[in-house]
Every structure is written in C-alpha cells, then in structure tokens.
Design an enzyme around this catalytic site. Structure first.
Site, mmCIF file in Angstrom:
data_model
loop_
_atom_site.group_PDB
_atom_site.id
_atom_site.type_symbol
_atom_site.label_atom_id
_atom_site.label_comp_id
_atom_site.label_asym_id
_atom_site.label_seq_id
_atom_site.Cartn_x
_atom_site.Cartn_y
_atom_site.Cartn_z
ATOM 1 N N CYS A 8 0.923 -1.207 0.046
ATOM 2 C CA CYS A 8 -0.097 -0.095 0.030
ATOM 3 C C CYS A 8 0.939 1.283 -0.086
ATOM 4 O O CYS A 8 2.029 1.303 -0.399
ATOM 5 C CB CYS A 8 -0.986 0.028 1.130
ATOM 6 S SG CYS A 8 -0.242 -0.002 2.792
ATOM 7 N N ASN A 11 2.169 1.441 4.307
ATOM 8 C CA ASN A 11 2.487 -0.016 5.059
ATOM 9 C C ASN A 11 2.223 0.284 6.578
ATOM 10 O O ASN A 11 2.992 -0.503 7.379
ATOM 11 C CB ASN A 11 3.945 -0.372 4.877
ATOM 12 C CG ASN A 11 4.587 -1.986 5.406
ATOM 13 O OD1 ASN A 11 5.406 -2.250 5.683
ATOM 14 N ND2 ASN A 11 3.679 -2.672 5.147
ATOM 15 N N CYS A 13 -1.424 0.664 7.425
ATOM 16 C CA CYS A 13 -2.789 0.452 7.560
ATOM 17 C C CYS A 13 -3.318 -0.968 6.561
ATOM 18 O O CYS A 13 -3.565 -1.725 7.006
ATOM 19 C CB CYS A 13 -3.589 1.523 6.960
ATOM 20 S SG CYS A 13 -3.410 3.054 8.042
ATOM 21 N N ARG A 14 -3.378 -0.776 5.363
ATOM 22 C CA ARG A 14 -4.019 -1.624 4.500
ATOM 23 C C ARG A 14 -2.941 -2.965 4.254
ATOM 24 O O ARG A 14 -3.517 -4.115 4.386
ATOM 25 C CB ARG A 14 -4.258 -1.236 2.848
ATOM 26 C CG ARG A 14 -5.601 -0.222 3.090
ATOM 27 C CD ARG A 14 -5.519 0.616 1.942
ATOM 28 N NE ARG A 14 -4.501 1.606 1.871
ATOM 29 C CZ ARG A 14 -4.380 2.320 0.857
ATOM 30 N NH1 ARG A 14 -4.898 2.117 -0.261
ATOM 31 N NH2 ARG A 14 -3.107 3.203 0.674
ATOM 32 N N SER A 15 -1.661 -2.886 3.876
ATOM 33 C CA SER A 15 -1.039 -3.973 3.640
ATOM 34 C C SER A 15 -0.460 -4.714 4.781
ATOM 35 O O SER A 15 -0.429 -5.857 4.670
ATOM 36 C CB SER A 15 0.380 -3.665 2.851
ATOM 37 O OG SER A 15 1.063 -2.577 3.408
ATOM 38 N N ASP A 125 -8.063 3.865 1.211
ATOM 39 C CA ASP A 125 -7.258 3.975 2.481
ATOM 40 C C ASP A 125 -7.985 4.553 3.395
ATOM 41 O O ASP A 125 -8.810 5.359 3.167
ATOM 42 C CB ASP A 125 -6.235 5.325 1.633
ATOM 43 C CG ASP A 125 -5.108 5.915 2.627
ATOM 44 O OD1 ASP A 125 -5.458 5.257 3.947
ATOM 45 O OD2 ASP A 125 -4.520 6.476 1.996
HETATM 46 P P1 4NP Z 1 -1.769 2.774 4.148
HETATM 47 O O1 4NP Z 1 -2.521 4.212 4.952
HETATM 48 O O2 4NP Z 1 -1.210 3.068 2.815
HETATM 49 O O3 4NP Z 1 -3.151 1.732 4.034
HETATM 50 O O4 4NP Z 1 -0.655 2.145 5.134
HETATM 51 C C1 4NP Z 1 -1.863 5.171 4.855
HETATM 52 C C2 4NP Z 1 -0.878 5.581 5.902
HETATM 53 C C3 4NP Z 1 -0.333 6.599 6.014
HETATM 54 C C4 4NP Z 1 -0.487 7.692 5.162
HETATM 55 C C5 4NP Z 1 -1.355 7.701 3.992
HETATM 56 C C6 4NP Z 1 -1.976 6.205 4.158
HETATM 57 N N1 4NP Z 1 0.248 9.103 5.218
HETATM 58 O O5 4NP Z 1 -0.148 9.938 4.341
HETATM 59 O O6 4NP Z 1 1.075 9.014 6.232
#
Ligand code: 4NP
Length: 157
Positions: A8, A11, A13-15, A125
């Site tokens: 993602c 790294n 939340c989703r992955s 996201d």
């Molecule tokens: P992820 O979510 O891609 O599912 O881990 C996010 C985590 C952090 C951020 C964006 C999306 N950020 O902008 O910090």
C-alpha cells in the site's frame, strides 16, 4: 514455495492488515511452510513504525495479531524475491510498475482481483477516515485472502 508481498502507500494500514490476515489464512490452511508473506509501502514516511493502532485494534477484534509488524518501503529487489506483488489500489500499482524490472515473471496486480465477488477494485485508504474504514478494509481483505489462497493452492499442485 510461493512468496507474496502486499503493498500500500504507508505500510501501516492496508498492507499490514492483508499481511496479518493472509498469514492467518495460510497457517490455518496448513501451508505455513510453503507460502511466505510480507508487506511494504511505496512511500517511506512510516519506515520502522508499527501498524496504525486503529488497524491493530480492528484486526485484533477479528482474531488477527498485527503487533509485531514494522513498516518498510518496497524496493526493486523485491521483484527477485516475490512471486506475487499485490497492490491495494491503482496508485500503488502504478508506482510498483515504475519499480518493476522488465524481466519480472511473477504476478504484479491488484489484490482485489482475487475477490471476484466484490465489485470494488481497490482497498480504500482508511488513514484519514473514521473507524468504519478499518472494518471495511478487513471485509475486503478477508474475501481476497481466500481467493488468493485458492489460486496459490492451484499453483502449488
Ligand atoms: P496505508 O495508509 O497506505 O494503508 O498504510 C496510509 C498511511 C499513511 C499515510 C497515507 C496512507 N500518510 O499519508 O501518512
């Protein structure tokens, strides 16, 4: 042996959710010795960090433990290690295509391609949204994890 990398943006939340859920499904399916699982982010913002506490808590409520995972960034060498590199959304996939060597013979695509009964193509996201988003991520990930395991079983047989 088949190796799977979930990717993602951050790294956190989703992955990691996909990582924890798929590891659980693999272990319960008795394939722990034949399937390797990892996750990474296309961005470096959160390298070394634990998953987002909201992801950890939503996963824990369904019996998945994400607490030992730490964020890392996806790198070109991952294409030498992983048979499946699965992006959570189209933006992640485009970034991975930029990193992917022409010689890569594995499966680079969207994770939700393994959930044909789900009309959405992306795991959205949840980072800037409410807690509902984390449960929705789990719903999508659990469905795709089953489809991916079935695909890998066919490949291994
Ligand atoms: P992820 O979510 O891609 O599912 O881990 C996010 C985590 C952090 C951020 C964006 C999306 N950020 O902008 O910090």
């Amino acid at each position: 042996m088949k190796r799977v990398l979930f990717v993602c943006l951050g790294n956190i939340c989703r992955s990691p959710t996909a990582h924890g859920v798929f590891q659980h499904v693999v272990d319960c399916g008795g394939l722990g010795a034949q399937v390797g699982v990892d996750s990474a982010g296309t961005a470096a913002y959160h390298v070394g960090n634990s998953p987002d506490p909201r992801s950890v808590s939503a996963a824990k409520s369904r019996g998945y433990d994400l607490s030992a995972l730490r964020a890392r960034q996806a790198i070109e060498a991952d294409f030498q290690q992983f048979d499946y590199i699965l992006a959570m959304d189209h933006s992640n996939l485009e970034n991975l295509k930029d990193l992917c060597p022409e010689s890569y013979e594995g499966h680079l695509g969207l994770f939700l391609d393994f959930a044909p009964n789900i009309s959405e193509s992306e795991v959205p996201d949840p980072y800037y949204g409410g807690s509902d988003g984390f449960g929705h991520v789990l719903d999508l990930v659990e469905e795709a994890a089953e489809g991916l395991l079935a695909d890998i079983r066919r490949e291994l047989n």
